[in-house]
Design an enzyme around this catalytic site. Sequence first.
Site, PDB file in Angstrom:
ATOM      1  N   ARG A 193       0.823  -1.217   0.000  1.00 50.36           N
ATOM      2  CA  ARG A 193       0.000   0.000   0.000  1.00 50.36           C
ATOM      3  C   ARG A 193       0.858   1.268   0.000  1.00 50.36           C
ATOM      4  O   ARG A 193       0.454   2.284  -0.560  1.00 50.36           O
ATOM      5  CB  ARG A 193      -0.935  -0.046   1.220  1.00 50.36           C
ATOM      6  CG  ARG A 193      -1.949   1.098   1.299  1.00 50.36           C
ATOM      7  CD  ARG A 193      -2.930   0.829   2.430  1.00 50.36           C
ATOM      8  NE  ARG A 193      -3.630   2.031   2.862  1.00 50.36           N
ATOM      9  CZ  ARG A 193      -4.852   2.382   2.443  1.00 50.36           C
ATOM     10  NH1 ARG A 193      -5.493   1.636   1.596  1.00 50.36           N
ATOM     11  NH2 ARG A 193      -5.429   3.480   2.897  1.00 50.36           N
ATOM     12  N   ILE A 209      -7.518   7.765  -1.216  1.00 49.62           N
ATOM     13  CA  ILE A 209      -7.471   6.298  -1.208  1.00 49.62           C
ATOM     14  C   ILE A 209      -8.260   5.902   0.030  1.00 49.62           C
ATOM     15  O   ILE A 209      -8.076   6.497   1.106  1.00 49.62           O
ATOM     16  CB  ILE A 209      -6.006   5.798  -1.165  1.00 49.62           C
ATOM     17  CG1 ILE A 209      -5.922   4.270  -1.111  1.00 49.62           C
ATOM     18  CG2 ILE A 209      -5.204   6.377  -0.023  1.00 49.62           C
ATOM     19  CD1 ILE A 209      -4.467   3.729  -1.220  1.00 49.62           C
ATOM     20  N   SER A 210      -9.180   4.951  -0.086  1.00 45.28           N
ATOM     21  CA  SER A 210     -10.048   4.607   1.049  1.00 45.28           C
ATOM     22  C   SER A 210      -9.274   3.926   2.173  1.00 45.28           C
ATOM     23  O   SER A 210      -8.207   3.349   1.957  1.00 45.28           O
ATOM     24  CB  SER A 210     -11.165   3.664   0.595  1.00 45.28           C
ATOM     25  OG  SER A 210     -11.885   4.231  -0.460  1.00 45.28           O
ATOM     26  N   GLN A 211      -9.889   3.972   3.359  1.00 44.50           N
ATOM     27  CA  GLN A 211      -9.377   3.267   4.542  1.00 44.50           C
ATOM     28  C   GLN A 211      -9.255   1.765   4.189  1.00 44.50           C
ATOM     29  O   GLN A 211     -10.148   1.218   3.525  1.00 44.50           O
ATOM     30  CB  GLN A 211     -10.422   3.481   5.634  1.00 44.50           C
ATOM     31  CG  GLN A 211     -10.192   2.828   6.942  1.00 44.50           C
ATOM     32  CD  GLN A 211     -11.472   2.904   7.785  1.00 44.50           C
ATOM     33  OE1 GLN A 211     -12.536   3.322   7.320  1.00 44.50           O
ATOM     34  NE2 GLN A 211     -11.362   2.504   9.024  1.00 44.50           N
ATOM     35  N   PRO A 212      -8.173   1.090   4.630  1.00 49.64           N
ATOM     36  CA  PRO A 212      -7.992  -0.329   4.278  1.00 49.64           C
ATOM     37  C   PRO A 212      -9.231  -1.187   4.569  1.00 49.64           C
ATOM     38  O   PRO A 212      -9.613  -2.028   3.755  1.00 49.64           O
ATOM     39  CB  PRO A 212      -6.806  -0.766   5.144  1.00 49.64           C
ATOM     40  CG  PRO A 212      -6.047   0.502   5.398  1.00 49.64           C
ATOM     41  CD  PRO A 212      -7.047   1.605   5.430  1.00 49.64           C
TER      42      PRO A 212
END
Length: 249
Positions: A70, A96-99
């Site tokens: 990431r 970028i979204s939260q994992p």
Amino acid sequence: MIFGKAYRCCLFIFVVFFCLLTGCDSTTVGSHAMIDDRHAQERERMVHKQLERRGIADKRVLSAFLRVKRHLFVPGNYRDLAYSDQPLPIGNGQTISQPYIVAFMTESLGLKETDRVLEVGTGSGYQAAILAEICQEVYTIEIVPELGESARQLLEDLDYSNVHVKIGDGYKGWAEHAPYDAIIVTCSPTHVPEPLKDQLAEGGRMILPVGKKYAQELVRLRKEEGELVEESVLPVRFVPMVNDGGKRY
Ligand code: SAH
């Protein structure tokens, strides 16, 4: 014995020349390895604490998260935060979204190895890389050319030959490669785009955030005998899906 010494000597000279030519030395090689190690540990911690503990159980999803680096998908100044439990800016006002959200959406598609998937909103390319680890082909569309081009380059550098990036308006889908076994939308429209419904295969699954600017629901749909069966699964907040003129869909 003499031959052995000569061989070792040649090897030493070769290594010294190689290092001089490539501009590396043992300290930089060592520190790269240490940074790689640190990121690998951070990835393991992220998978365990943020995903498994919150109920993500699909083994293929978890191992994709262990493999995809990431930190390569976030801007250099956010690299130290790459594995933290939050969304991050990726430039051009996008994130970028939260994992956990990436994992939740991926798992809820119930993906198989042979699936062909469409993603709308390539952004950094991270979600596309996760999908590419699990499925056969990934088609992904990004409306901001700079983001689409840098994601395409990064995915190519990382040898993801099963990801195809298109710069364009994902509201219209990508008819040429339809139908898709799964569709994932990572920007938020106010309604489910009609072309995406049409491009979903029979038995196919779609997940997308639908709603107003600050109040959206993740909606999961399944096509059964030509009809879409819909359920709301989680309140979320994504960047809006926009058209070429920047107007929200
Ligand atoms: N999946 C991404 C997160 C992307 S954020 C990742 O893993 O990093 C949402 C993205 O959707 C933004 O990059 C935004 O530019 C893009 N987007 C917005 N409207 C779009 C549209 N109509 N078609 C394609 N992409 C769109």
